[in-house]
Design a protein around this motif. Structure first.
Motif, short mmCIF file in Angstrom:
data_model
loop_
_atom_site.label_atom_id
_atom_site.label_comp_id
_atom_site.label_asym_id
_atom_site.label_seq_id
_atom_site.Cartn_x
_atom_site.Cartn_y
_atom_site.Cartn_z
N UNK A 174 88.41 55.65 48.58
CA UNK A 174 89.84 55.64 48.83
C UNK A 174 90.37 54.23 49.05
N UNK A 175 89.63 53.41 49.78
CA UNK A 175 90.09 52.04 50.05
C UNK A 175 90.12 51.21 48.78
N UNK A 176 89.33 51.62 47.81
CA UNK A 176 89.29 50.85 46.57
C UNK A 176 90.42 51.16 45.61
N UNK A 177 91.19 52.16 45.92
CA UNK A 177 92.24 52.59 44.99
C UNK A 177 93.23 51.50 44.61
N UNK A 178 93.76 50.71 45.58
CA UNK A 178 94.71 49.67 45.17
C UNK A 178 94.10 48.65 44.23
N UNK A 179 92.79 48.57 44.19
CA UNK A 179 92.14 47.56 43.35
C UNK A 179 91.65 48.14 42.05
N UNK A 180 92.25 49.24 41.63
CA UNK A 180 91.81 49.94 40.42
C UNK A 180 91.68 49.00 39.23
N UNK A 181 92.69 48.16 39.01
CA UNK A 181 92.64 47.27 37.86
C UNK A 181 92.03 45.92 38.21
N UNK A 182 92.36 45.42 39.40
CA UNK A 182 91.94 44.04 39.70
C UNK A 182 90.47 43.95 40.08
N UNK A 183 89.97 44.94 40.76
CA UNK A 183 88.56 44.90 41.16
C UNK A 183 87.99 46.30 41.13
N UNK A 184 87.83 46.87 39.94
CA UNK A 184 87.42 48.28 39.84
C UNK A 184 86.06 48.57 40.46
N UNK A 185 85.26 47.52 40.68
CA UNK A 185 83.93 47.80 41.21
C UNK A 185 84.01 48.42 42.61
N UNK A 186 85.15 48.18 43.31
CA UNK A 186 85.29 48.74 44.65
C UNK A 186 85.31 50.26 44.62
N UNK A 187 85.80 50.78 43.50
CA UNK A 187 85.79 52.24 43.35
C UNK A 187 84.54 52.72 42.61
N UNK A 188 84.08 51.91 41.68
CA UNK A 188 82.97 52.34 40.84
C UNK A 188 81.69 52.55 41.65
N UNK A 189 81.37 51.60 42.53
CA UNK A 189 80.11 51.73 43.26
C UNK A 189 80.04 52.98 44.13
N UNK A 190 81.02 53.18 45.02
CA UNK A 190 80.93 54.43 45.80
C UNK A 190 81.05 55.67 44.92
N UNK A 191 81.83 55.56 43.85
CA UNK A 191 81.97 56.69 42.93
C UNK A 191 80.64 57.05 42.31
N UNK A 192 79.90 56.02 41.90
CA UNK A 192 78.59 56.26 41.32
C UNK A 192 77.65 56.85 42.36
N UNK A 193 77.74 56.33 43.58
CA UNK A 193 76.88 56.87 44.63
C UNK A 193 77.13 58.35 44.81
N UNK A 194 78.40 58.71 44.88
CA UNK A 194 78.74 60.12 45.05
C UNK A 194 78.24 60.94 43.86
N UNK A 195 78.53 60.43 42.66
CA UNK A 195 78.09 61.16 41.47
C UNK A 195 76.58 61.33 41.46
N UNK A 196 75.89 60.27 41.82
CA UNK A 196 74.43 60.29 41.88
C UNK A 196 73.95 61.38 42.83
N UNK A 197 74.53 61.38 44.02
CA UNK A 197 74.13 62.38 45.01
C UNK A 197 74.45 63.78 44.52
N UNK A 198 75.65 63.94 43.98
CA UNK A 198 76.04 65.25 43.48
C UNK A 198 75.07 65.73 42.40
N UNK A 199 74.74 64.81 41.49
CA UNK A 199 73.81 65.19 40.43
C UNK A 199 72.46 65.56 40.99
#
Lengths: 308, 317, 528
Positions: free
Chosen positions: A265-290
């Motif tokens: 959620x905190x990474x949302x404002x940085x969607x374009x400027x620093x997408x890694x802030x969302x990508x890393x936790x997103x991947x972690x979640x996806x990884x765990x879910x998988x």
């Protein structure tokens, strides 16, 4: 077969969507007493991968204080939004905090929350569902009405009201989620129990004069547990995403706590400027879910005799 | 069947009672009160005690809880769900004007989900163990593990910014509904695909299928006439539930796409402590769920004749 | 068990093919129907935040507050440096407590009605009638306060002495509406725009008012689209669906600046993010009754780093709690805090707060733990920054986020906090507005009791309220703020907030105003 379909119909109405679909799949798992589960589990590639992922994540979460290169709350403001480097293996976030350290510590909260919630939900759901399914009649009808009531209720309102009591924090989200999600488990378990009830060995126990409570605890619940465990593993993914959703709406962990959903959620404002802030936790979640889902799939495939 | 439907709808009343009481209690327990929210909305200056007290009097917020609930219940029983604190419009009208928007994307999402999930699930089951099966399973897992807002932003970036085919947000124009529907639909598709796959697999292993094959029926007949219908039973059930959830308002998706649906309405009502609106919404959701599950159960009976007898027996009990 | 030996190759590929064609057709169909509105000449779409208009009859300020789209105009105008300019009133006089306004001749409402004193009387009568809750209490306007002198002259006499009426009625809430009209149904005013369509939660469409008395707008049509999600708003600008957007989140300002085709403008400081300290709290929120502790907190926050690093330069170092322009020449009276960690730790030690084992200071067994609440609009990063800063001097700051403003209001009214981070609005021209409303012990605001210093402060405020000289008012306001900030450390200004606007490069004539409520849109033109 006839009764199975009937149970499907009743067991899966009103249940949360995800859970219901898993429930439908697990009806066939009411195989009683299958030895060598682990042995058979290891033959399924999905289960192996899933199990490994889960073990890895749990391991990382437990050893986070030793593995994490930095304090997850430590801000290095002159090194904000950096790319991965030797000091910061996954780079830094907008306050200069090490993303890897935050992910590791976040695992504890995220997985812990999902785990604890699953446990509580299971406990409540299994007990209520077993009682309801076994008792039948009026008690069953009343309990199912309560379940309907709980399921049709907006979760956000409940969580918000709870914050009025115990303040805004992951605790109130936990209470809120458990208060609603137990209901779908109760429905599924009730369905399972309904079909179990017709089994000969239960009839025999009844005829033999065993008290209902004993039947429930010694015979019904142990047979319900395996499919429920499968359901629980498959549900973990939804739970992880639910926390993220709550963070989006302003409820949940308080700063500066590192938690995957909050980081997302905190990474949302940085969607374009620093997408890694969302990508890393997103991947972690996806990884765990998988991981949890593969494990659950594997368990189900293993336990179901028909799919071999 | 008529009796069955009637009983199901009669059971709505206790549900409504319970759920509205719960909603009433919880709304009042949430911190903050509507008068303060309204006062802050009217002017920059922080409100005074008297201002809030006057507003509270105006909205009868100082009456006791049981009295207020009874008053609401009384008018609700006559079909009057009250006036929204926030907009001063009748609650029923607000729901009626916002519901079509949610219905629109819920239906579209369902269509998308089924269009993706059914063929994929069938193929994965039919070609079990193949690369297609694995790819479908992985794809489904991915779809299920992405948070909805992430998917939403990604789709906007792709279709609205990069390709420029669709609008970013809002509800004007035919194409506006595609992205929100897609966002909702893809997540649902993932779960439905997995369910279709495993359900079909289960059915394909059944005795009657073996019998059919042994009798010499063509593969196509085996698949279509015998297996698919049976396998669809749980899929139909779950689709009904999914639809119910979609109708409840995908709050996050409606927020991102500024979609004026019921989810948006609920969120704003909760944040504004708009008690009549929250009560109304809760009743509405109760009715929607009951309607859907009844419809699903009925279609169930239609698909599988054996269930009809089961239902009859159950009612007779 | 027999493995099914399906040979479905043909059917599989056919069905896949059909499915793909079906999808493609659907998309093409819908794509053609997509409605893009941004390209028309003389038409501008502005993306704004959530729709907060009240549409209740008698209370409604549709088109005026909280978003002023210039359908209606007040008697006077607040300029970007907070001085008062004639607008619908060309001049004014004061006789005691009565203000006489001379209305501009030859002005017509958008429905053709001429502007007469009756409109003024109707507007204010409606205001008071709808204001059963006393929202406009601080103007002391009553039912009979407005009287018609002649066709173009009105007298306004507040029920109690009010020296600052002139500055107050420049606020959009006091915009003049046509007699016998109801804004909730249709706002009719004298402004450069008139309402075309309002769809709640979706958009507000206006078009040029051909009967406008002044220089007409450069735009023919102006649409305000409500896009509450910050990221979506930015994406809308980038996709060309909005020609301009308001309230760009600071994290995305840099991206938009760098992007060709858009440019970013910052308004002058209109609000100040400041920490308000609960000096009259009950246990366990009683620690900040101690002034040295408050001063220590003020000295421990590195505001420069906050602005430069966390806010990426989008802020201004400021010592006052409101825009500096409000205080005129006297802004310098308020020194503000200097970042000085040694001073902070020294003050804490002086009060007996000694470092504990885990870094948090302890005194008599009590840990130095404070609770901070914040306006829901503040981002987590700012809160975490403050938290980290306080941690460096041994203060453990517990942050309590409120999911919505109702929860926040409940908490602040209950006094369950030590620090309160907010950024109060200054939308009218009255320099006494903020200090009086938030800190004057006789003010009726519900939260005043947590912060009011009383005594000498009250005396300063009263002097400021009683004088009718604007200069004197500014001086008193500055003195009051000096007491609040420098002497008592009841409030710690962090930084001035500047609204960030982003727009297409072909837009011209936009002059940002520190207060959104006084922003003018009719000067915008599209360069071809």
């Amino acid at each position: 077969m006839n009764s199975r379909r009937k149970i499907l119909a009743s067991a899966t109405t009103h249940a949360p969507f995800e859970l219901a679909s898993q429930g439908a799949e697990t009806i066939s798992l009411l195989a009683v007493g299958r030895p060598g589960i682990f042995v058979r589990l290891t033959r399924d590639w999905a289960a192996i991968v899933g199990l490994s992922i889960v073990f890895l994540l749990v391991g990382l979460a437990l050893t986070a204080p030793f593995l994490a290169p930095h304090d997850p709350a430590a801000q290095h403001l002159s090194e904000r939004l950096q790319s991965p480097s030797l000091t910061f293996p996954l780079g830094t976030d907008n306050l200069g905090r090490c993303i890897l350290s935050r992910l590791l510590f976040g695992a504890r909260l995220s997985l812990g929350f999902a785990g604890v919630t699953s446990l509580l939900v299971l406990l409540l759901g299994v007990v209520v569902g077993a009682v309801s399914g076994f008792a039948g009649g009026f008690l069953d009808a009343v309990i199912m009405r309560v379940v309907d009531l709980v399921l049709a209720f907006p979760l956000l309102l409940l969580a918000l009201a709870i914050t009025g009591f115990i303040g805004n924090g992951i605790g109130s989200v936990l209470v809120g989620v458990v208060s609603v999600w137990w209901a779908s488990y109760a429905r599924i378990v009730r369905g399972l129990v309904l079909s179990l009830r017709e089994r000969p060995f239960i009839e025999a126990a009844r005829a033999g004069g065993v008290t209902p409570i004993r039947i429930i605890t010694r015979h019904v619940i142990p047979n319900v547990i395996p499919p429920i465990i499968v359901l629980a593993t498959l549900e973990m993914g939804s739970l992880l995403l639910a926390i993220s959703g709550f963070n989006f709406l302003g409820l949940g962990v308080q700063p500066p706590t590192a938690e995957w959903g909050a980081m997302l959620n905190d990474g949302r404002p940085f969607l374009r400027s620093a997408p890694q802030l969302m990508i890393y936790p997103g991947l972690a979640i996806s990884f765990a879910v998988m991981g949890f889902n593969l494990l659950g799939d594997g368990l189900r495939d293993t336990l179901d005799p028909r799919l071999k | 069947m008529k009796r069955y439907v009637l009983i199901r709808f009669l059971s709505l009343v206790p549900l409504w009672l319970g759920i509205s009481m719960l909603a009433f209690l919880l709304s009042n327990l949430a911190p903050g009160d509507p008068a303060t929210v309204i006062a802050h909305r009217l002017s920059d200056a922080p409100p005074s005690e008297e201002q809030i007290a006057t507003l509270r009097r105006e909205y009868h917020l100082d009456d006791t809880l049981p009295l207020r609930y009874a008053r609401w219940l009384g008018s609700a029983a006559q079909g009057d769900l009250g006036i929204s604190y926030r907009t001063k419009e009748p609650v029923l009208m607000e729901l009626a004007t916002h519901f079509p928007a949610t219905l629109q994307i819920a239906c579209a999402a369902l269509v998308i989900a089924l269009a993706i999930a059914l063929p994929l699930g069938v193929l994965a089951a039919v070609r079990r163990g193949s690369w297609l099966d694995h790819a479908a399973r992985v794809g489904a897992l991915l779809g299920a593990s992405l948070p909805s807002y992430w998917l939403g932003y990604l789709l906007i970036l792709l279709f609205a910014l990069a390709l420029g085919w669709l609008p970013v947000a809002g509800r004007d124009g035919t194409g506006a509904m595609i992205l929100p529907s897609l966002t909702l639909g893809l997540g649902t598709a993932a779960t439905l695909a997995r369910l279709t796959r495993s359900s079909l697999l289960e059915v394909l292993g059944e005795d009657f299928v073996r019998t059919a094959r042994a009798k010499g029926l063509s593969e196509w007949a085996v698949l279509w006439h015998h297996s698919l219908k049976a396998a669809l039973l749980p899929v139909v059930t779950v689709t009904g539930i999914a639809f119910g959830h979609l109708l409840g308002g995908a709050v996050i998706v409606e927020g991102i796409f500024a979609w004026p649906g019921v989810g948006n309405l609920l969120i704003n009502s909760i944040y504004d402590r708009d008690y009549p609106m929250i009560q109304g919404f809760v009743l509405f959701m109760g009715a929607v769920f009951t309607l859907l599950s009844t419809a699903v159960d009925l279609s169930y009976a239609w698909i599988d004749p054996r269930v009809r007898y089961a239902n009859k027996r159950r009612i007779g009990r | 068990m027999l493995e099914p030996a399906f040979n479905f190759k043909q059917i599989n590929h056919r069905s896949i093919g059909r499915l793909l064609i079906g999808f493609a057709l659907c998309f093409l169909l819908f794509a053609c129907g997509g409605n893009r509105q941004a390209g028309n000449e003389d038409e501008l779409i502005i993306g704004v935040r959530a729709d907060d208009y009240v549409v209740e009859p008698l209370k409604s300020k549709l088109g005026m507050y909280p978003l002023n789209v210039q359908i209606c105009e007040p008697l006077v105008r607040i300029t970007p440096d907070y001085s008062i300019e004639p607008l619908l009133a060309t001049r004014w006089e004061r006789h005691g407590n009565t203000w006489r306004f001379f209305l501009r001749p030859n002005v017509v409402f958008s429905n053709g009605q001429p502007l007469r004193s009756e409109a003024g009387r109707y507007t204010f009568a409606r205001l008071v009638k709808g204001d059963r809750a006393g929202i406009y209490q601080h103007t002391y306007l009553g039912e009979n306060s407005v009287s018609v002198v002649d066709e173009l002259t009105v007298d306004i006499t507040p029920e109690r002495p009010n020296q600052h009426l002139l500055e107050q009625i420049g606020h959009a809430n006091y915009s003049i509406i046509a007699p016998d009209t109801e804004p909730a149904a249709l706002p009719v005013g004298t402004g450069p725009f008139k309402l075309v369509e309002y769809r709640r939660g979706e958009w507000l469409k206006t078009e040029r008012n051909e009967l406008y008395w002044g220089e007409g707008p450069g735009l023919q049509r102006l649409t305000f689209r409500f896009l509450p999600d910050d990221t979506t708003r930015v994406l809308a600008l980038q996709a060309g669906e909005a020609g301009m957007i308001l309230d760009v989140p600071r994290e995305q300002a840099a991206t938009l600046r760098a992007q060709a085709g858009t440019y970013v403008i910052e308004a002058p400081v209109g609000r100040v993010a400041a920490i308000f300290l609960n000096t009259h709290g009950k246990a366990p929120y009683d620690l900040l009754a101690n002034r040295n502790l408050r001063r220590a907190i003020g000295s421990s926050i590195d505001r420069r780093t906050l602005i430069e690093k966390v806010w990426e330069g989008n802020g201004e170092l400021i010592a006052t709690i409101g825009p500096r322009a409000m205080l005129g020449d006297y802004a310098g009276l308020v020194q503000g805090f200097v970042f000085d960690k040694e001073q902070a730790t020294h003050l804490l030690a002086q009060e007996g707060w000694l470092p504990g084992t885990d870094g948090v200071r302890v005194r008599n067994g009590r840990r130095l733990t404070l609770t901070m609440i914040a306006w829901p609009e503040f981002d987590t990063a700012t809160l975490e920054f403050i938290q980290a800063q306080l941690a460096t001097i041994g203060i453990e700051l517990r942050i309590v986020r409120s999911p919505d403003s109702a929860s926040y209001q409940a908490r602040i009214e209950a006094g369950e906090f030590d620090l309160d981070l907010e950024a109060p609005n200054q939308n009218d021209g009255n320099p006494m507005f903020l200090p009086a409303l938030r800190f004057y012990s006789k003010s009726s605001g519900k939260t005043v009791r947590h912060f009011a210093p009383g005594g000498r402060f009250d005396a300063i405020i009263e002097a400021g309220l009683e004088t009718d000289q604007r200069n004197e008012t500014m001086r008193r306001s500055a003195e009051a703020q000096r007491l609040l900030v420098d002497e008592e450390a009841i409030t710690i200004p962090l930084a001035g907030l500047k609204r960030i606007y982003a727009m297409r490069v072909d837009l011209r004539g936009f002059t940002p105003h520190p207060s959104l409520l006084n922003q003018r849109w009719h000067t915008i033109t599209i360069q071809r």
